[in-house]
Design a protein around this motif. Structure first.
Motif, PDB file in Angstrom:
ATOM      1  N   PHE A   1       5.159  13.496   3.629  1.00 43.55           N
ATOM      2  CA  PHE A   1       5.312  12.267   2.853  1.00 43.55           C
ATOM      3  C   PHE A   1       5.871  12.608   1.485  1.00 43.55           C
ATOM      4  O   PHE A   1       5.442  13.580   0.851  1.00 43.55           O
ATOM      5  CB  PHE A   1       3.968  11.551   2.690  1.00 43.55           C
ATOM      6  CG  PHE A   1       3.272  11.265   3.992  1.00 43.55           C
ATOM      7  CD1 PHE A   1       3.484  10.056   4.656  1.00 43.55           C
ATOM      8  CD2 PHE A   1       2.413  12.195   4.567  1.00 43.55           C
ATOM      9  CE1 PHE A   1       2.850   9.790   5.857  1.00 43.55           C
ATOM     10  CE2 PHE A   1       1.777  11.932   5.771  1.00 43.55           C
ATOM     11  CZ  PHE A   1       2.001  10.727   6.424  1.00 43.55           C
ATOM     12  N   GLY A   2       6.809  11.794   1.033  1.00 42.15           N
ATOM     13  CA  GLY A   2       7.382  11.987  -0.288  1.00 42.15           C
ATOM     14  C   GLY A   2       7.636  10.659  -0.974  1.00 42.15           C
ATOM     15  O   GLY A   2       8.073   9.690  -0.332  1.00 42.15           O
ATOM     16  N   ASP A   3       7.345  10.604  -2.262  1.00 44.67           N
ATOM     17  CA  ASP A   3       7.536   9.367  -3.016  1.00 44.67           C
ATOM     18  C   ASP A   3       9.014   9.072  -3.245  1.00 44.67           C
ATOM     19  O   ASP A   3       9.842   9.982  -3.390  1.00 44.67           O
ATOM     20  CB  ASP A   3       6.824   9.452  -4.365  1.00 44.67           C
ATOM     21  CG  ASP A   3       5.317   9.329  -4.236  1.00 44.67           C
ATOM     22  OD1 ASP A   3       4.851   8.762  -3.233  1.00 44.67           O
ATOM     23  OD2 ASP A   3       4.601   9.818  -5.132  1.00 44.67           O
ATOM     24  N   THR A   4       9.335   7.784  -3.280  1.00 43.97           N
ATOM     25  CA  THR A   4      10.656   7.300  -3.669  1.00 43.97           C
ATOM     26  C   THR A   4      10.461   6.404  -4.887  1.00 43.97           C
ATOM     27  O   THR A   4       9.326   6.150  -5.314  1.00 43.97           O
ATOM     28  CB  THR A   4      11.303   6.499  -2.523  1.00 43.97           C
ATOM     29  OG1 THR A   4      10.493   5.331  -2.253  1.00 43.97           O
ATOM     30  CG2 THR A   4      11.418   7.338  -1.266  1.00 43.97           C
ATOM     31  N   GLN A   5      11.549   5.901  -5.427  1.00 39.97           N
ATOM     32  CA  GLN A   5      11.438   5.043  -6.602  1.00 39.97           C
ATOM     33  C   GLN A   5      10.634   3.786  -6.284  1.00 39.97           C
ATOM     34  O   GLN A   5       9.857   3.302  -7.113  1.00 39.97           O
ATOM     35  CB  GLN A   5      12.833   4.659  -7.107  1.00 39.97           C
ATOM     36  CG  GLN A   5      12.798   3.853  -8.402  1.00 39.97           C
ATOM     37  CD  GLN A   5      14.189   3.647  -8.972  1.00 39.97           C
ATOM     38  OE1 GLN A   5      15.168   4.161  -8.459  1.00 39.97           O
ATOM     39  NE2 GLN A   5      14.272   2.872 -10.051  1.00 39.97           N
ATOM     40  N   GLU A   6      10.785   3.282  -5.075  1.00 43.23           N
ATOM     41  CA  GLU A   6      10.135   2.010  -4.720  1.00 43.23           C
ATOM     42  C   GLU A   6       8.892   2.184  -3.871  1.00 43.23           C
ATOM     43  O   GLU A   6       8.188   1.210  -3.611  1.00 43.23           O
ATOM     44  CB  GLU A   6      11.131   1.111  -3.983  1.00 43.23           C
ATOM     45  CG  GLU A   6      12.329   0.717  -4.833  1.00 43.23           C
ATOM     46  CD  GLU A   6      13.305  -0.160  -4.069  1.00 43.23           C
ATOM     47  OE1 GLU A   6      13.453   0.043  -2.843  1.00 43.23           O
ATOM     48  OE2 GLU A   6      13.904  -1.050  -4.694  1.00 43.23           O
ATOM     49  N   GLY A   7       8.607   3.391  -3.414  1.00 45.19           N
ATOM     50  CA  GLY A   7       7.449   3.589  -2.547  1.00 45.19           C
ATOM     51  C   GLY A   7       7.356   5.011  -2.032  1.00 45.19           C
ATOM     52  O   GLY A   7       7.249   5.940  -2.803  1.00 45.19           O
ATOM     53  N   PHE A   8       7.449   5.185  -0.718  1.00 41.98           N
ATOM     54  CA  PHE A   8       7.422   6.542  -0.168  1.00 41.98           C
ATOM     55  C   PHE A   8       8.066   6.567   1.212  1.00 41.98           C
ATOM     56  O   PHE A   8       8.237   5.538   1.869  1.00 41.98           O
ATOM     57  CB  PHE A   8       5.993   7.092  -0.110  1.00 41.98           C
ATOM     58  CG  PHE A   8       5.082   6.465   0.914  1.00 41.98           C
ATOM     59  CD1 PHE A   8       4.906   7.038   2.169  1.00 41.98           C
ATOM     60  CD2 PHE A   8       4.361   5.311   0.615  1.00 41.98           C
ATOM     61  CE1 PHE A   8       4.054   6.478   3.105  1.00 41.98           C
ATOM     62  CE2 PHE A   8       3.491   4.747   1.543  1.00 41.98           C
ATOM     63  CZ  PHE A   8       3.343   5.329   2.795  1.00 41.98           C
ATOM     64  N   THR A   9       8.417   7.767   1.635  1.00 39.88           N
ATOM     65  CA  THR A   9       8.984   8.003   2.957  1.00 39.88           C
ATOM     66  C   THR A   9       7.998   8.805   3.788  1.00 39.88           C
ATOM     67  O   THR A   9       7.398   9.767   3.305  1.00 39.88           O
ATOM     68  CB  THR A   9      10.312   8.780   2.855  1.00 39.88           C
ATOM     69  OG1 THR A   9      11.271   7.988   2.137  1.00 39.88           O
ATOM     70  CG2 THR A   9      10.867   9.100   4.233  1.00 39.88           C
ATOM     71  N   SER A  10       7.821   8.396   5.030  1.00 43.64           N
ATOM     72  CA  SER A  10       6.977   9.121   5.983  1.00 43.64           C
ATOM     73  C   SER A  10       7.887   9.812   6.990  1.00 43.64           C
ATOM     74  O   SER A  10       8.732   9.171   7.620  1.00 43.64           O
ATOM     75  CB  SER A  10       6.045   8.160   6.739  1.00 43.64           C
ATOM     76  OG  SER A  10       5.311   7.357   5.851  1.00 43.64           O
ATOM     77  N   ASN A  11       7.717  11.116   7.141  1.00 43.93           N
ATOM     78  CA  ASN A  11       8.490  11.896   8.099  1.00 43.93           C
ATOM     79  C   ASN A  11       7.497  12.446   9.114  1.00 43.93           C
ATOM     80  O   ASN A  11       6.719  13.347   8.807  1.00 43.93           O
ATOM     81  CB  ASN A  11       9.224  13.026   7.358  1.00 43.93           C
ATOM     82  CG  ASN A  11      10.374  13.589   8.156  1.00 43.93           C
ATOM     83  OD1 ASN A  11      10.184  14.506   8.936  1.00 43.93           O
ATOM     84  ND2 ASN A  11      11.564  13.051   7.953  1.00 43.93           N
ATOM     85  N   LEU A  12       7.491  11.887  10.316  1.00 45.29           N
ATOM     86  CA  LEU A  12       6.423  12.104  11.295  1.00 45.29           C
ATOM     87  C   LEU A  12       6.987  12.814  12.518  1.00 45.29           C
ATOM     88  O   LEU A  12       7.740  12.233  13.301  1.00 45.29           O
ATOM     89  CB  LEU A  12       5.827  10.755  11.706  1.00 45.29           C
ATOM     90  CG  LEU A  12       5.525   9.781  10.547  1.00 45.29           C
ATOM     91  CD1 LEU A  12       5.270   8.376  11.070  1.00 45.29           C
ATOM     92  CD2 LEU A  12       4.352  10.279   9.714  1.00 45.29           C
ATOM     93  N   THR A  13       6.633  14.088  12.676  1.00 43.45           N
ATOM     94  CA  THR A  13       7.192  14.905  13.749  1.00 43.45           C
ATOM     95  C   THR A  13       6.126  15.260  14.766  1.00 43.45           C
ATOM     96  O   THR A  13       5.030  15.699  14.404  1.00 43.45           O
ATOM     97  CB  THR A  13       7.808  16.193  13.192  1.00 43.45           C
ATOM     98  OG1 THR A  13       8.809  15.862  12.220  1.00 43.45           O
ATOM     99  CG2 THR A  13       8.458  17.009  14.302  1.00 43.45           C
TER     100      THR A  13
END
Length: 231
Positions: free
Chosen positions: A184-196
């Motif tokens: 998981f990484g934060d973005t300006q507006e929220g965050f991104t989930s990278n699920l493998t």
């Protein structure tokens, strides 16, 4: 000659009636979840497991055979979600608490049947892997014995994805039947989930694809639940 109409060429539009906002699909989803929740509550965890015992035996036999045929090799696939209005740390803080509440965990995906914390830090999970109902364990997310995740192609830069968790999926006899790496990484507006998710290489490709859809459903619903919990 006129082509015969098909189901795909027929559409239905809601014009009037219900006062609540939403589409017919939204209404159906609400009723499906309500019905599923009632069956879960009436049967209870053990009742569900008893009902699914034969399916679980078949599903676990599939996973065990796939793991043996693959000789320790796995194929990975990744679902990526973008969230606005919440940061990764807030969501993961909610998730840490949610793992103590089986009802919340089960509600996120229709094909969740059991999610039970064990005394050794693992979690007993009964859910679908593709079309197969399987009973397996997630290793302790805090474990340091996950060196396999240090050099996989899916590992993302720590500065962009500082929140990482990795675990093995294993049967009661210890057979490793899969792996999970979530980042998981934060973005300006929220965050991104990278699920493998990694499944044995001998598994049909559609089994992996179905679990990528499974990830999309459960994590979307968990994120929505986390947002609702703060309101």
């Amino acid at each position: 000659m006129t082509d015969k109409p098909t189901a795909a060429s027929t559409t239905v539009r809601l014009v009037a009636g219900p006062t609540d906002a939403g589409s017919i699909d939204d209404f159906e989803l609400f009723y499906a979840r309500r019905a599923l929740g009632r069956f879960r509550a009436r049967l209870g965890r053990q009742g569900l497991l008893d009902l699914l015992a034969a399916d679980i035996d078949q599903g676990n036999a599939f996973l065990r055979q796939s793991a043996l045929a693959s000789n320790g090799s796995f194929t990975g696939g990744t679902t990526e979600l973008e969230t606005r209005g919440m940061k990764a740390g807030e969501f993961l803080g909610w998730m840490d608490k949610a793992f103590a509440d089986e009802e919340v965990l089960l509600a996120a995906q229709p094909e969740h049947y059991a999610m039970v914390n064990q005394t050794d830090g693992s979690v007993h999970v009964v859910e679908n892997i593709g079309p197969h109902v399987c009973s397996f364990y997630l290793g302790d997310w805090a474990s340091e014995a996950m060196a396999w995740a240090d050099d996989v192609a899916e590992l993302l830069p720590h500065d962009a994805f500082p929140y990482k968790k990795a675990t093995n999926l294993f049967l009661a006899d210890g057979t490793i039947v899969g792996r999970v790496l979530i980042q998981f990484g934060d973005t300006q507006e929220g965050f991104t989930s990278n699920l493998t998710v990694y499944l044995p290489t001998s598994c049909p490709s559609d089994v992996l694809d179905h679990h990528l859809r499974h990830f999309a459903v459960e994590f979307r619903n968990w994120i929505v639940a986390a947002a609702a919990a703060r309101d």
